[in-house]
Motif scaffolding. Structure first.
Motif, PDB file in Angstrom:
ATOM      1  N   UNK A 195      53.545 -16.076 -29.796  1.00 52.99           N
ATOM      2  CA  UNK A 195      54.212 -15.400 -29.102  1.00 52.99           C
ATOM      3  C   UNK A 195      52.666 -14.109 -29.395  1.00 52.99           C
ATOM      4  N   UNK A 196      52.229 -13.092 -27.304  1.00 50.38           N
ATOM      5  CA  UNK A 196      51.544 -12.153 -28.004  1.00 50.38           C
ATOM      6  C   UNK A 196      51.758 -11.321 -26.491  1.00 50.38           C
ATOM      7  N   UNK A 197      50.957 -10.729 -25.911  1.00 51.52           N
ATOM      8  CA  UNK A 197      51.128  -9.863 -24.461  1.00 51.52           C
ATOM      9  C   UNK A 197      50.274  -9.835 -23.684  1.00 51.52           C
ATOM     10  N   UNK A 198      50.757  -9.518 -22.220  1.00 51.38           N
ATOM     11  CA  UNK A 198      49.511  -8.869 -21.663  1.00 51.38           C
ATOM     12  C   UNK A 198      49.806  -8.118 -20.400  1.00 51.38           C
ATOM     13  N   UNK A 199      49.161  -8.311 -19.971  1.00 50.45           N
ATOM     14  CA  UNK A 199      48.357  -6.761 -18.799  1.00 50.45           C
ATOM     15  C   UNK A 199      47.928  -7.309 -18.025  1.00 50.45           C
ATOM     16  N   UNK A 200      47.822  -6.853 -16.469  1.00 47.14           N
ATOM     17  CA  UNK A 200      46.973  -6.452 -15.886  1.00 47.14           C
ATOM     18  C   UNK A 200      47.414  -7.220 -13.880  1.00 47.14           C
ATOM     19  N   UNK A 201      46.079  -6.918 -13.275  1.00 48.66           N
ATOM     20  CA  UNK A 201      46.505  -7.308 -12.073  1.00 48.66           C
ATOM     21  C   UNK A 201      47.152  -8.570 -11.337  1.00 48.66           C
ATOM     22  N   UNK A 202      48.141  -8.885 -11.272  1.00 47.00           N
ATOM     23  CA  UNK A 202      49.002 -10.538 -10.455  1.00 47.00           C
ATOM     24  C   UNK A 202      49.508 -10.792  -8.972  1.00 47.00           C
ATOM     25  N   UNK A 203      48.838 -11.728  -9.101  1.00 48.48           N
ATOM     26  CA  UNK A 203      48.283 -11.673  -7.584  1.00 48.48           C
ATOM     27  C   UNK A 203      50.138 -12.879  -7.228  1.00 48.48           C
ATOM     28  N   UNK A 204      51.440 -12.673  -6.663  1.00 50.20           N
ATOM     29  CA  UNK A 204      52.203 -13.740  -6.790  1.00 50.20           C
ATOM     30  C   UNK A 204      52.248 -14.428  -5.655  1.00 50.20           C
ATOM     31  N   UNK A 205      51.212 -15.058  -4.736  1.00 46.95           N
ATOM     32  CA  UNK A 205      50.873 -15.392  -4.276  1.00 46.95           C
ATOM     33  C   UNK A 205      50.367 -16.589  -4.371  1.00 46.95           C
ATOM     34  N   UNK A 206      49.114 -15.824  -5.290  1.00 42.58           N
ATOM     35  CA  UNK A 206      48.380 -16.420  -6.086  1.00 42.58           C
ATOM     36  C   UNK A 206      48.539 -17.602  -7.224  1.00 42.58           C
ATOM     37  N   UNK A 207      49.329 -16.622  -8.144  1.00 46.59           N
ATOM     38  CA  UNK A 207      50.140 -17.097  -9.312  1.00 46.59           C
ATOM     39  C   UNK A 207      48.857 -16.478 -10.021  1.00 46.59           C
ATOM     40  N   UNK A 208      48.434 -15.296 -10.185  1.00 44.45           N
ATOM     41  CA  UNK A 208      46.844 -15.290 -11.417  1.00 44.45           C
ATOM     42  C   UNK A 208      47.028 -14.055 -10.838  1.00 44.45           C
ATOM     43  N   UNK A 209      45.816 -13.727 -12.708  1.00 44.56           N
ATOM     44  CA  UNK A 209      45.799 -12.645 -12.928  1.00 44.56           C
ATOM     45  C   UNK A 209      44.242 -12.773 -12.669  1.00 44.56           C
ATOM     46  N   UNK A 210      44.348 -11.459 -11.961  1.00 48.33           N
ATOM     47  CA  UNK A 210      42.671 -10.594 -11.547  1.00 48.33           C
ATOM     48  C   UNK A 210      42.070  -9.616 -12.064  1.00 48.33           C
ATOM     49  N   UNK A 211      41.108  -9.572 -12.564  1.00 47.73           N
ATOM     50  CA  UNK A 211      40.504  -8.174 -13.436  1.00 47.73           C
ATOM     51  C   UNK A 211      39.483  -7.361 -12.341  1.00 47.73           C
ATOM     52  N   UNK A 212      39.721  -5.942 -12.990  1.00 49.19           N
ATOM     53  CA  UNK A 212      39.669  -4.833 -11.829  1.00 49.19           C
ATOM     54  C   UNK A 212      38.265  -4.751 -10.801  1.00 49.19           C
ATOM     55  N   UNK A 213      37.452  -5.944 -11.826  1.00 40.63           N
ATOM     56  CA  UNK A 213      35.896  -5.550 -11.156  1.00 40.63           C
ATOM     57  C   UNK A 213      36.487  -7.225 -10.380  1.00 40.63           C
ATOM     58  N   UNK A 214      37.008  -7.455  -9.721  1.00 42.14           N
ATOM     59  CA  UNK A 214      37.322  -8.689  -9.030  1.00 42.14           C
ATOM     60  C   UNK A 214      37.845  -8.139  -8.153  1.00 42.14           C
ATOM     61  N   UNK A 215      38.679  -7.158  -7.622  1.00 41.74           N
ATOM     62  CA  UNK A 215      39.108  -7.018  -7.002  1.00 41.74           C
ATOM     63  C   UNK A 215      38.411  -6.522  -5.230  1.00 41.74           C
ATOM     64  N   UNK A 216      39.188  -6.740  -4.502  1.00 45.48           N
ATOM     65  CA  UNK A 216      38.375  -6.279  -3.207  1.00 45.48           C
ATOM     66  C   UNK A 216      39.339  -5.094  -2.100  1.00 45.48           C
ATOM     67  N   UNK A 217      39.075  -4.137  -1.752  1.00 46.66           N
ATOM     68  CA  UNK A 217      39.997  -2.907  -1.611  1.00 46.66           C
ATOM     69  C   UNK A 217      40.623  -3.080  -2.342  1.00 46.66           C
ATOM     70  N   UNK A 218      41.381  -3.373  -2.903  1.00 42.81           N
ATOM     71  CA  UNK A 218      42.384  -3.257  -3.998  1.00 42.81           C
ATOM     72  C   UNK A 218      43.880  -4.405  -3.757  1.00 42.81           C
TER      73      UNK A 218
END
Length: 274
Positions: A195-218
């Motif tokens: 059991x752990x924790x996570x946080x980050x930018x998540x796309x429901x459509x892609x079902x994937x977390x992305x790093x801040x550096x991976x975002x393009x125009x938000x």
């Protein structure tokens, strides 16, 4: 040939020699399509090697003294062959992409059967996730009611294309649930889940977390919207424990990663930490 057989548009379908051929709803277009198909079939049958390819549209294996397929670095050409389509996501109705992948897998399965190999060919639907939940809410029905309806459309697609799958699995099937529970319990008993924790930018459509550096125009690199997920508890698999074991395995089995052009990419990913 496959392209010409399956692209013609819409409406009705007819079964010809065990093969579902799509035809136009107009009789004139249908006649023209059937003539074109017959001409193509005759041209192929004129060549003995290509004539064998027409047998791919049959689900019945041929008897032959030569059993098996050419061996590769990861397939001996004799052992049972298992193939699966993507387990299709059911947030919407099937489209031409689903038809394409189903036909591609079907061609491989039929070829393997004709070569005398035992084949298990799977298809099915993946019936979980936020996209399904949202689609069901938009239809004002429960998630189970929604997937029960959409899953039928995928079954009908396979029937329409005369796909020769051996099993159609739904992730809401009781047998699948039991298998998942067994896997989870086995991993938990061996201390492979924590059991752990996570946080980050998540796309429901892609079902994937992305790093801040991976975002393009938000947005995600795919163009999908993302939302910030604050610290949330979740269960994780201890994949990090297998990094060195995987690298050792790849070293001992240099042909395991296919195609070879992806080998360095995989090695770099694993070495970067799992």
């Amino acid at each position: 040939l496959l392209h010409k057989l399956f692209v013609p548009s819409c409406g009705n379908h007819a079964q010809v020699s065990g093969t579902v051929l799509l035809s136009s709803s107009s009789s004139a277009a249908a006649a023209a399509f059937q003539k074109k198909t017959a001409t193509a079939a005759a041209a192929i049958s004129a060549r003995s090697s290509a004539g064998r390819m027409m047998q791919l549209f049959s689900t019945t294996p041929t008897s032959s003294s030569s059993i098996g397929t050419p061996a590769t670095s990861y397939d001996d050409g004799i052992r049972p062959y298992q193939i699966t389509t993507p387990i299709y996501y059911v947030n919407d109705k099937p489209h031409i992409g689903h038809a394409y992948t189903s036909i591609a897998c079907d061609v491989l399965a039929r070829y393997m059967r004709l070569s005398g190999r035992e084949v298990f060919f799977l298809s099915g639907t993946d019936e979980h996730g936020q996209k399904v939940e949202q689609s069901a809410a938009n239809k004002k029905v429960s998630p189970q009611e929604f997937v029960d309806t959409v899953s039928v459309a995928f079954r009908e697609l396979l029937d329409l294309l005369n796909i020769s799958h051996d099993q159609f699995i739904r992730t809401t099937d009781p047998t699948h649930k039991a298998a998942v529970q067994h896997l989870w319990k086995t991993l938990a008993d061996n201390d492979q889940i924590y059991l752990g924790q996570y946080e980050g930018w998540y796309s429901v459509r892609d079902e994937c977390f992305y790093n801040e550096s991976e975002l393009v125009d938000g947005k995600a690199p795919t163009g999908a919207d993302v939302e910030w997920v604050a610290k949330e508890e979740s269960y994780f698999f201890k994949l990090s424990e297998y990094g060195d074991k995987l690298l050792e395995f790849y070293e001992q089995n240099p042909d395991f990663i296919a195609p070879k052009s992806r080998r360095n990419e995989v090695l770099s990913f694993v070495k970067g930490g799992l």
